[in-house]
Design a protein around this motif. Structure first.
Motif, short mmCIF file in Angstrom:
data_model
loop_
_atom_site.label_atom_id
_atom_site.label_comp_id
_atom_site.label_asym_id
_atom_site.label_seq_id
_atom_site.Cartn_x
_atom_site.Cartn_y
_atom_site.Cartn_z
N THR A 128 -70.58 -41.55 11.24
CA THR A 128 -71.98 -41.74 11.59
C THR A 128 -72.90 -41.16 10.53
O THR A 128 -73.87 -41.79 10.11
N GLU A 129 -72.59 -39.96 10.10
CA GLU A 129 -73.45 -39.33 9.10
C GLU A 129 -73.52 -40.18 7.83
O GLU A 129 -74.59 -40.36 7.26
N GLN A 130 -72.37 -40.69 7.43
CA GLN A 130 -72.36 -41.52 6.22
C GLN A 130 -73.13 -42.81 6.43
O GLN A 130 -73.85 -43.26 5.53
N LYS A 131 -72.97 -43.36 7.64
CA LYS A 131 -73.70 -44.58 7.95
C LYS A 131 -75.20 -44.34 7.88
O LYS A 131 -75.97 -45.15 7.36
N ALA B 183 -82.58 -46.43 11.82
CA ALA B 183 -81.67 -46.47 12.97
C ALA B 183 -81.06 -47.86 13.12
O ALA B 183 -79.84 -48.00 13.27
N ASP B 184 -81.91 -48.88 13.05
CA ASP B 184 -81.42 -50.25 13.16
C ASP B 184 -80.39 -50.55 12.07
O ASP B 184 -79.31 -51.08 12.35
N GLU B 185 -80.74 -50.20 10.85
CA GLU B 185 -79.86 -50.46 9.71
C GLU B 185 -78.51 -49.77 9.89
O GLU B 185 -77.47 -50.30 9.49
N HIS C 84 -82.32 -37.86 14.63
CA HIS C 84 -82.86 -36.51 14.71
C HIS C 84 -81.78 -35.50 15.07
O HIS C 84 -81.95 -34.30 14.86
N TYR C 85 -80.70 -35.99 15.62
CA TYR C 85 -79.58 -35.09 15.92
C TYR C 85 -78.89 -34.69 14.61
O TYR C 85 -78.51 -33.54 14.43
N TYR C 86 -78.76 -35.64 13.71
CA TYR C 86 -78.07 -35.35 12.44
C TYR C 86 -78.99 -34.70 11.41
O TYR C 86 -78.59 -33.81 10.68
N PHE C 87 -80.23 -35.18 11.36
CA PHE C 87 -81.20 -34.62 10.41
C PHE C 87 -82.45 -34.28 11.20
O PHE C 87 -83.02 -35.17 11.82
N ARG C 88 -82.84 -33.03 11.14
CA ARG C 88 -83.91 -32.57 12.04
C ARG C 88 -85.11 -33.51 12.05
O ARG C 88 -85.64 -33.84 13.10
N LYS D 157 -86.63 -34.08 6.07
CA LYS D 157 -85.32 -33.56 5.66
C LYS D 157 -84.41 -34.70 5.20
O LYS D 157 -83.72 -34.60 4.18
N LEU D 158 -84.44 -35.76 5.96
CA LEU D 158 -83.62 -36.92 5.60
C LEU D 158 -84.07 -37.50 4.27
O LEU D 158 -83.25 -37.79 3.39
N PHE D 159 -85.37 -37.60 4.10
CA PHE D 159 -85.90 -38.13 2.85
C PHE D 159 -85.49 -37.28 1.65
O PHE D 159 -85.06 -37.80 0.62
N GLU D 160 -85.62 -35.98 1.82
CA GLU D 160 -85.31 -35.10 0.69
C GLU D 160 -83.86 -35.25 0.25
O GLU D 160 -83.56 -35.21 -0.94
N GLN D 161 -83.00 -35.40 1.22
CA GLN D 161 -81.59 -35.58 0.89
C GLN D 161 -81.40 -36.83 0.03
O GLN D 161 -80.72 -36.81 -0.99
#
Lengths: 205, 205
Positions: free
Chosen positions: B11-14, B37-39, B48-52, B56-60
DNA sequence: GTCTATAACTCGATAGAC
DNA sequence: GTCTATCGAGTTATAGAC
């Protein structure tokens, strides 16, 4: 009555100037109607009075911006001047124009990449710039043995790249090469001559 | 237990793959958590469970993208190879990498222009690429009379411009020159050799 | 034409069941 | 770990007074 008309035109122009500033800096998605209102010194409601919605306002700005940025190619390349003069005037005038609007290339290219088909249509309205004259001149030069054989597409890409990219990659280039804003502008001023020289050196036999 | 771990990683990789696709195409402002999410084939809550949060998600994604895009300069320019080899490998490898990630340059340059200082910091983490070796080699070539005198900054700008810009200006270039996607990719493939050749022709005495 | 106030909506984020 | 339902902040857009 005179006063009213003046006010109208004045406000509309103020809005357009403000919208251009904000849109060009932040893009369609990042721009806020509030920012534009503030910049213009009015309130949001008045924005909607002059332009029904954000999209309409954006389109006006984009069309004007892209219309200034892109079709300039046309005017120069179609002109009744020699091959070398065309390259010189293209580089000189393009860099000059972008120096006065440093954020324009990024803005236009970015929105263009999000909505290619629709945006291209709006900009050119069916009449793409005619490169055939310039290409014809290039082929003559090649035939006459004055320049090396090179595919026109590559030459055009090279020329546009060297004129435009420094403004798009400015933060990276400034960081990597450790140059200040003043030094950057000085370098751009130099490029008005340096780029055509680089091109001539590359292609001349 | 094995199953659980597999699901987590999967899931995280997806999510990361989906986020990259969406962010790179639409930018931070234009991207929607719903799109991601759709993608990824999941729902927003799980993001939000995986990335607050979105940032945060963007920065990664940005760190990974820019980290791939920019420091490559470093590796090549600092390598223990000759002047000409450096230019050849820079153009070849850079164009190659970007052909596999055509939207990356626009994405990185765009975010970089919005938040220059902060983003530059994130990318280089204090160690800017050291151009001194490459510049030193260039000056030797000039001294030895093998190449014309040219300011290193201009040569570097020219090289990077010609490698990167075609991908940023792709919609415009395609429209202006009337070329298809296939033709564009063919032209880029050619440029891996054509650009260094153009540069050598321009500077060689 | 211009303003204030507010409705209508989008979207990131959280609560809570399973 | 994953889902449905919903909240609440931030924005676009409109109503209505002047």
């Amino acid at each position: 009555m005179v006063k009213k008309k003046e006010t109208d035109a004045g406000t509309e122009q103020k809005i357009l100037a403000a919208a251009k500033k904000v849109f060009v800096k932040k893009g369609m998605d990042g721009a806020r109607m509030q920012d534009i209102a503030d910049e213009a010194g009015i309130n949001k409601a008045l924005l909607h009075y002059y332009f029904r919605n954000k999209e309409k306002l954006f389109e006006q700005i984009f069309a004007e911006s892209a219309g200034r940025f892109i079709p300039k190619v046309k005017a120069i390349l179609i002109a009744d001047t020699g091959f070398y003069e065309k390259i010189e005037s293209f580089c000189g005038e393009y860099i000059d124009m972008v120096m006065q609007n440093p954020y324009l290339p990024m803005f236009v290219m970015n929105e263009l990449q999000k909505q290619p088909a629709a945006m291209i249509k709006k900009i050119f309205k069916g009449s793409l710039p005619d490169l055939s004259k310039f290409i014809g001149q290039m082929q003559e030069e090649i035939k006459a043995g004055r320049i090396k054989p090179i595919h026109p597409a590559h030459l055009i890409m090279n020329m546009m790249s060297m004129c435009i990219f420094p403004f798009i990659g400015r933060p990276m280039l400034s960081a990597v090469m450790g140059i200040s804003d003043t030094q950057f502008m000085t370098a751009m001023e130099e490029r008005k001559k340096a780029v055509p020289k680089f091109i001539f050196d590359a292609i001349r036999k």
